[in-house]
Design a protein around this motif. Structure first.
Motif, PDB file in Angstrom:
ATOM      1  N   SER A 141       0.842  -1.196   0.000  1.00  0.00           N
ATOM      2  CA  SER A 141       0.000   0.000   0.000  1.00  0.00           C
ATOM      3  C   SER A 141       0.875   1.244   0.000  1.00  0.00           C
ATOM      4  O   SER A 141       1.956   1.259   0.599  1.00  0.00           O
ATOM      5  N   LYS A 142       0.392   2.290  -0.674  1.00  0.00           N
ATOM      6  CA  LYS A 142       1.148   3.541  -0.717  1.00  0.00           C
ATOM      7  C   LYS A 142       1.082   4.290   0.613  1.00  0.00           C
ATOM      8  O   LYS A 142       2.046   4.901   1.045  1.00  0.00           O
ATOM      9  N   LYS A 143      -0.083   4.256   1.245  1.00  0.00           N
ATOM     10  CA  LYS A 143      -0.281   4.924   2.533  1.00  0.00           C
ATOM     11  C   LYS A 143      -1.025   3.971   3.466  1.00  0.00           C
ATOM     12  O   LYS A 143      -1.770   3.094   3.017  1.00  0.00           O
ATOM     13  N   ILE A 144      -0.845   4.189   4.772  1.00  0.00           N
ATOM     14  CA  ILE A 144      -1.523   3.352   5.764  1.00  0.00           C
ATOM     15  C   ILE A 144      -2.123   4.245   6.848  1.00  0.00           C
ATOM     16  O   ILE A 144      -1.496   5.210   7.298  1.00  0.00           O
ATOM     17  N   VAL A 145      -3.329   3.897   7.259  1.00  0.00           N
ATOM     18  CA  VAL A 145      -3.958   4.540   8.416  1.00  0.00           C
ATOM     19  C   VAL A 145      -4.155   3.469   9.481  1.00  0.00           C
ATOM     20  O   VAL A 145      -4.794   2.450   9.231  1.00  0.00           O
TER      21      VAL A 145
END
Length: 613
Positions: A141-145
């Motif tokens: 994934s490019k970003k993670i929350v």
């Protein structure tokens, strides 16, 4: 490869995923098997003081919590109704089964969201992408929350009994620092708790005070009718503890995990357990207990106000001293849970990690309490993760016109020494930051997102209607002639000794401004959305107070919003060593954030204001 992956499927996770998906990105929710999306493990209620405002802000920004709450609400209440509109807040008891089922259905229907029900073991960063390793496989994934709630190294306590898990009948995850290598956890673990769940047939409601659902309470979602109800409404009931109840608890202090050293985590000051109440207020034996249903489909009730981690037999003993609960049977015993939280001073105002850019945190992992606070953070983190991918500016809400803005700035400006809870008193501008005018406050922020959906069309129409009604109210004049004097007498408006406008009439202390404005517009054959009329009426009521407050706040905000270079500050010998340490730790981005750091001396603020800004 996903654009944004959300780790955790609670209220923060759902809101983060829903927000990111609006940007037509590929989003994943990676959540623990066997746990429903947006489940309610504690009290199944949404809203409350300060929290109701957050739910409406989420709704106005395109979030989903308000819609789900309305469609699963089984009881409505308007809190602080006697204190005036500025601090009134909506609270709904939700059907936890319906809420989670509706959340699952909304996610399933969203083509941009994929749900992966696997346990996350490790998250690492390679160049500009993240690798998520689960028990079943690997995902990029490019970003993670991160919205892991109470599951990170979760440990549950019921008396001497201890078990691993983030909530009852659930597994735990590994520790924060083991899963997210390079991210700093707060040294102090936090604790939360929940009361026993009681069986319906064992409760004598005739001995309690009934609290019926408020038919006049206003729905959260912009797309619903003002007082529309979607499922059958029920009553909650009020009872109270007594001397015998608290006596049993005090006699068993040595068996309380909170007081015998078994629990090391810090609990929420503003939502204390019954054990906390017993020793914090030793002179007080009477505490309210709100007996609230969990679902039409379940036979369990939530006794709000007696959260506990005492041993099972003691829980049953003290519960049975409470009026109406003399024969109570327990379906699920109360427990406390300890869990890891992130050091929020290592996050910026987008809730992105300063230690690992591209990684965002939201919800209870940030040391907050409450579904609403979690959802508000999830929205901010999800939007900013998405905007980072598309190359858009950071999305930040100001504290002067948003409770979510207050919460985020409070979180990142100081280390948490206890779970954070949002109150109206935390907002310096609360006469303006009300539930009724949320659309007007949030519209400019929603426009920043560059999206155009049904919520945007509604807000455009709302603003146009507001301006029309406002103009009518300010200009429509009642002349002091015999006909109007008689009309005022008939309507109970009071004397008409001189010409007054509709706006001035609405402000009369003895009158309800919403009722007056609604009636007078109808008398003149003008039909508008009741939500808009209500907003205009309340805005007129507070106009003078708000104008004065805005003038004062504007002076403060001009300075507060000015950006600062924290590295320049810590290099200055004119600032004390202690203050430089705190500035280095927090890395404030504005003068306002610098002001709110605990321990910053007035001399430091004066120096910065006079020499650097």
């Amino acid at each position: 490869m996903f654009d944004v992956a959300i780790i955790g499927g609670g209220h923060a996770g759902l809101e983060a995923a829903w927000a990111a998906a609006q940007f037509d990105l590929k989003v994943a929710i990676v959540t623990m098997p066997g746990v429903s999306i947006a489940s309610a493990p504690c009290n199944p209620a949404v809203g409350g003081v300060g929290k109701g405002q957050v739910v409406r802000e989420i709704d106005a920004l395109g979030g989903i919590m308000g819609k789900l709450a309305d469609r699963s609400a089984i009881q409505y209440r308007t809190l602080n109704e006697s204190k005036g509109y500025a601090v009134q807040s909506t609270r709904v008891q939700i059907d936890k089964e319906v809420y989670a089922r509706n959340a699952e259905a909304e996610v399933a229907a969203n083509e941009n969201i994929t749900v992966i029900r696997e346990m996350v073991e490790r998250v690492s960063k390679d160049q500009e992408q993240f690798l998520i390793k689960t028990t079943e496989g690997e995902y990029l994934s490019k970003k993670i929350v991160v919205t892991t709630g109470t599951f990170l190294a979760g440990k549950m306590h019921t008396g001497e009994e201890q078990s691993d898990g983030g909530r009852v009948d659930c597994l735990k995850a590994d520790s924060l620092e083991n899963i997210f290598v390079g991210v700093t956890a707060l040294k102090t673990r936090f604790k939360t708790g929940t009361p026993a769940r009681l069986k319906r047939d064992s409760i004598d409601f005739s001995k309690m005070v009934e609290q019926e659902s408020d038919i006049n309470a206003v729905n959260f979602h912009y797309g619903h009718e003002l007082n529309e109800r979607f499922i059958d409404q029920v009553s909650c009931h009020l009872t109270k503890t007594n001397e015998k109840t608290l006596g049993i608890i005090r006699e068993n202090k040595e068996r309380s995990p909170i007081f015998n050293g078994q629990i090391k985590g810090v609990g929420p000051r503003y939502c204390p357990s019954i054990e906390d109440k017993a020793y914090r207020y030793e002179e007080k034996d009477i505490h309210h207990v709100f007996v609230e249903p969990e679902s039409h489909e379940l036979d369990t009730f939530y006794p709000n106000g007696i959260s506990t981690s005492l041993p099972r037999e003691i829980q049953l003993d003290f519960i049975r001293t409470i009026e109406g609960l003399e024969n109570a049977e327990i379906a699920v015993y109360g427990y406390a849970v300890e869990y890891d939280v992130v050091d929020t001073t290592c996050l910026d105002r987008t809730l992105q990690s300063k230690e690992m850019p591209g990684l965002y945190f939201a919800g209870q992992v940030n040391g907050t309490s409450g579904y609403e606070e979690a959802a508000g953070q999830g929205l901010i983190a999800g939007i900013n993760a998405a905007r980072s991918i598309i190359g858009a500016d950071k999305f930040i809400l100001d504290r002067e016109d948003s409770y979510i803005g207050v919460m985020v700035e409070d979180l990142v400006s100081n280390k948490r020494d206890e779970p954070y809870r949002l109150f109206t008193a935390r907002n310096e501008n609360r006469l303006y930051v009300r539930e009724d005018n949320t659309i007007l406050r949030m519209k400019k922020y929603r426009q920043e997102l560059g999206l155009f959906a049904e919520v945007d069309r509604y807000q455009d129409k709302f603003e146009r209607s507001f301006n029309i009604i406002w103009s009518v109210a300010k200009n429509y004049t009642y002349k002091a002639n015999p006909k109007n004097k008689e009309y005022f007498k008939d309507k109970g408006y009071g004397p008409l000794n001189s010409n007054i406008t509709l706006a001035e009439l609405s402000k009369r202390a003895q009158l309800n401004p919403v009722d007056v404005l609604t009636r007078e517009l109808s008398e003149n054959n003008m039909a508008f959305d009741p939500n808009v009329i209500r907003t205009v009426a309340i805005s007129l009521k507070y106009e003078g107070y708000i104008d004065r407050a805005l003038v004062e706040n504007a002076k403060i905000n001009r300075l507060s919003k000015k950006p600062i270079n924290w590295e320049q500050l810590v290099a200055s010998e004119n600032i004390s060593f202690e203050c430089r340490q705190r500035i280095t730790e927090i890395k404030p981005e504005s003068f306002g954030q610098l002001q709110r750091i605990v321990g910053i001396r007035p001399a430091t603020l004066a120096f910065v204001a006079g020499n650097i800004l």
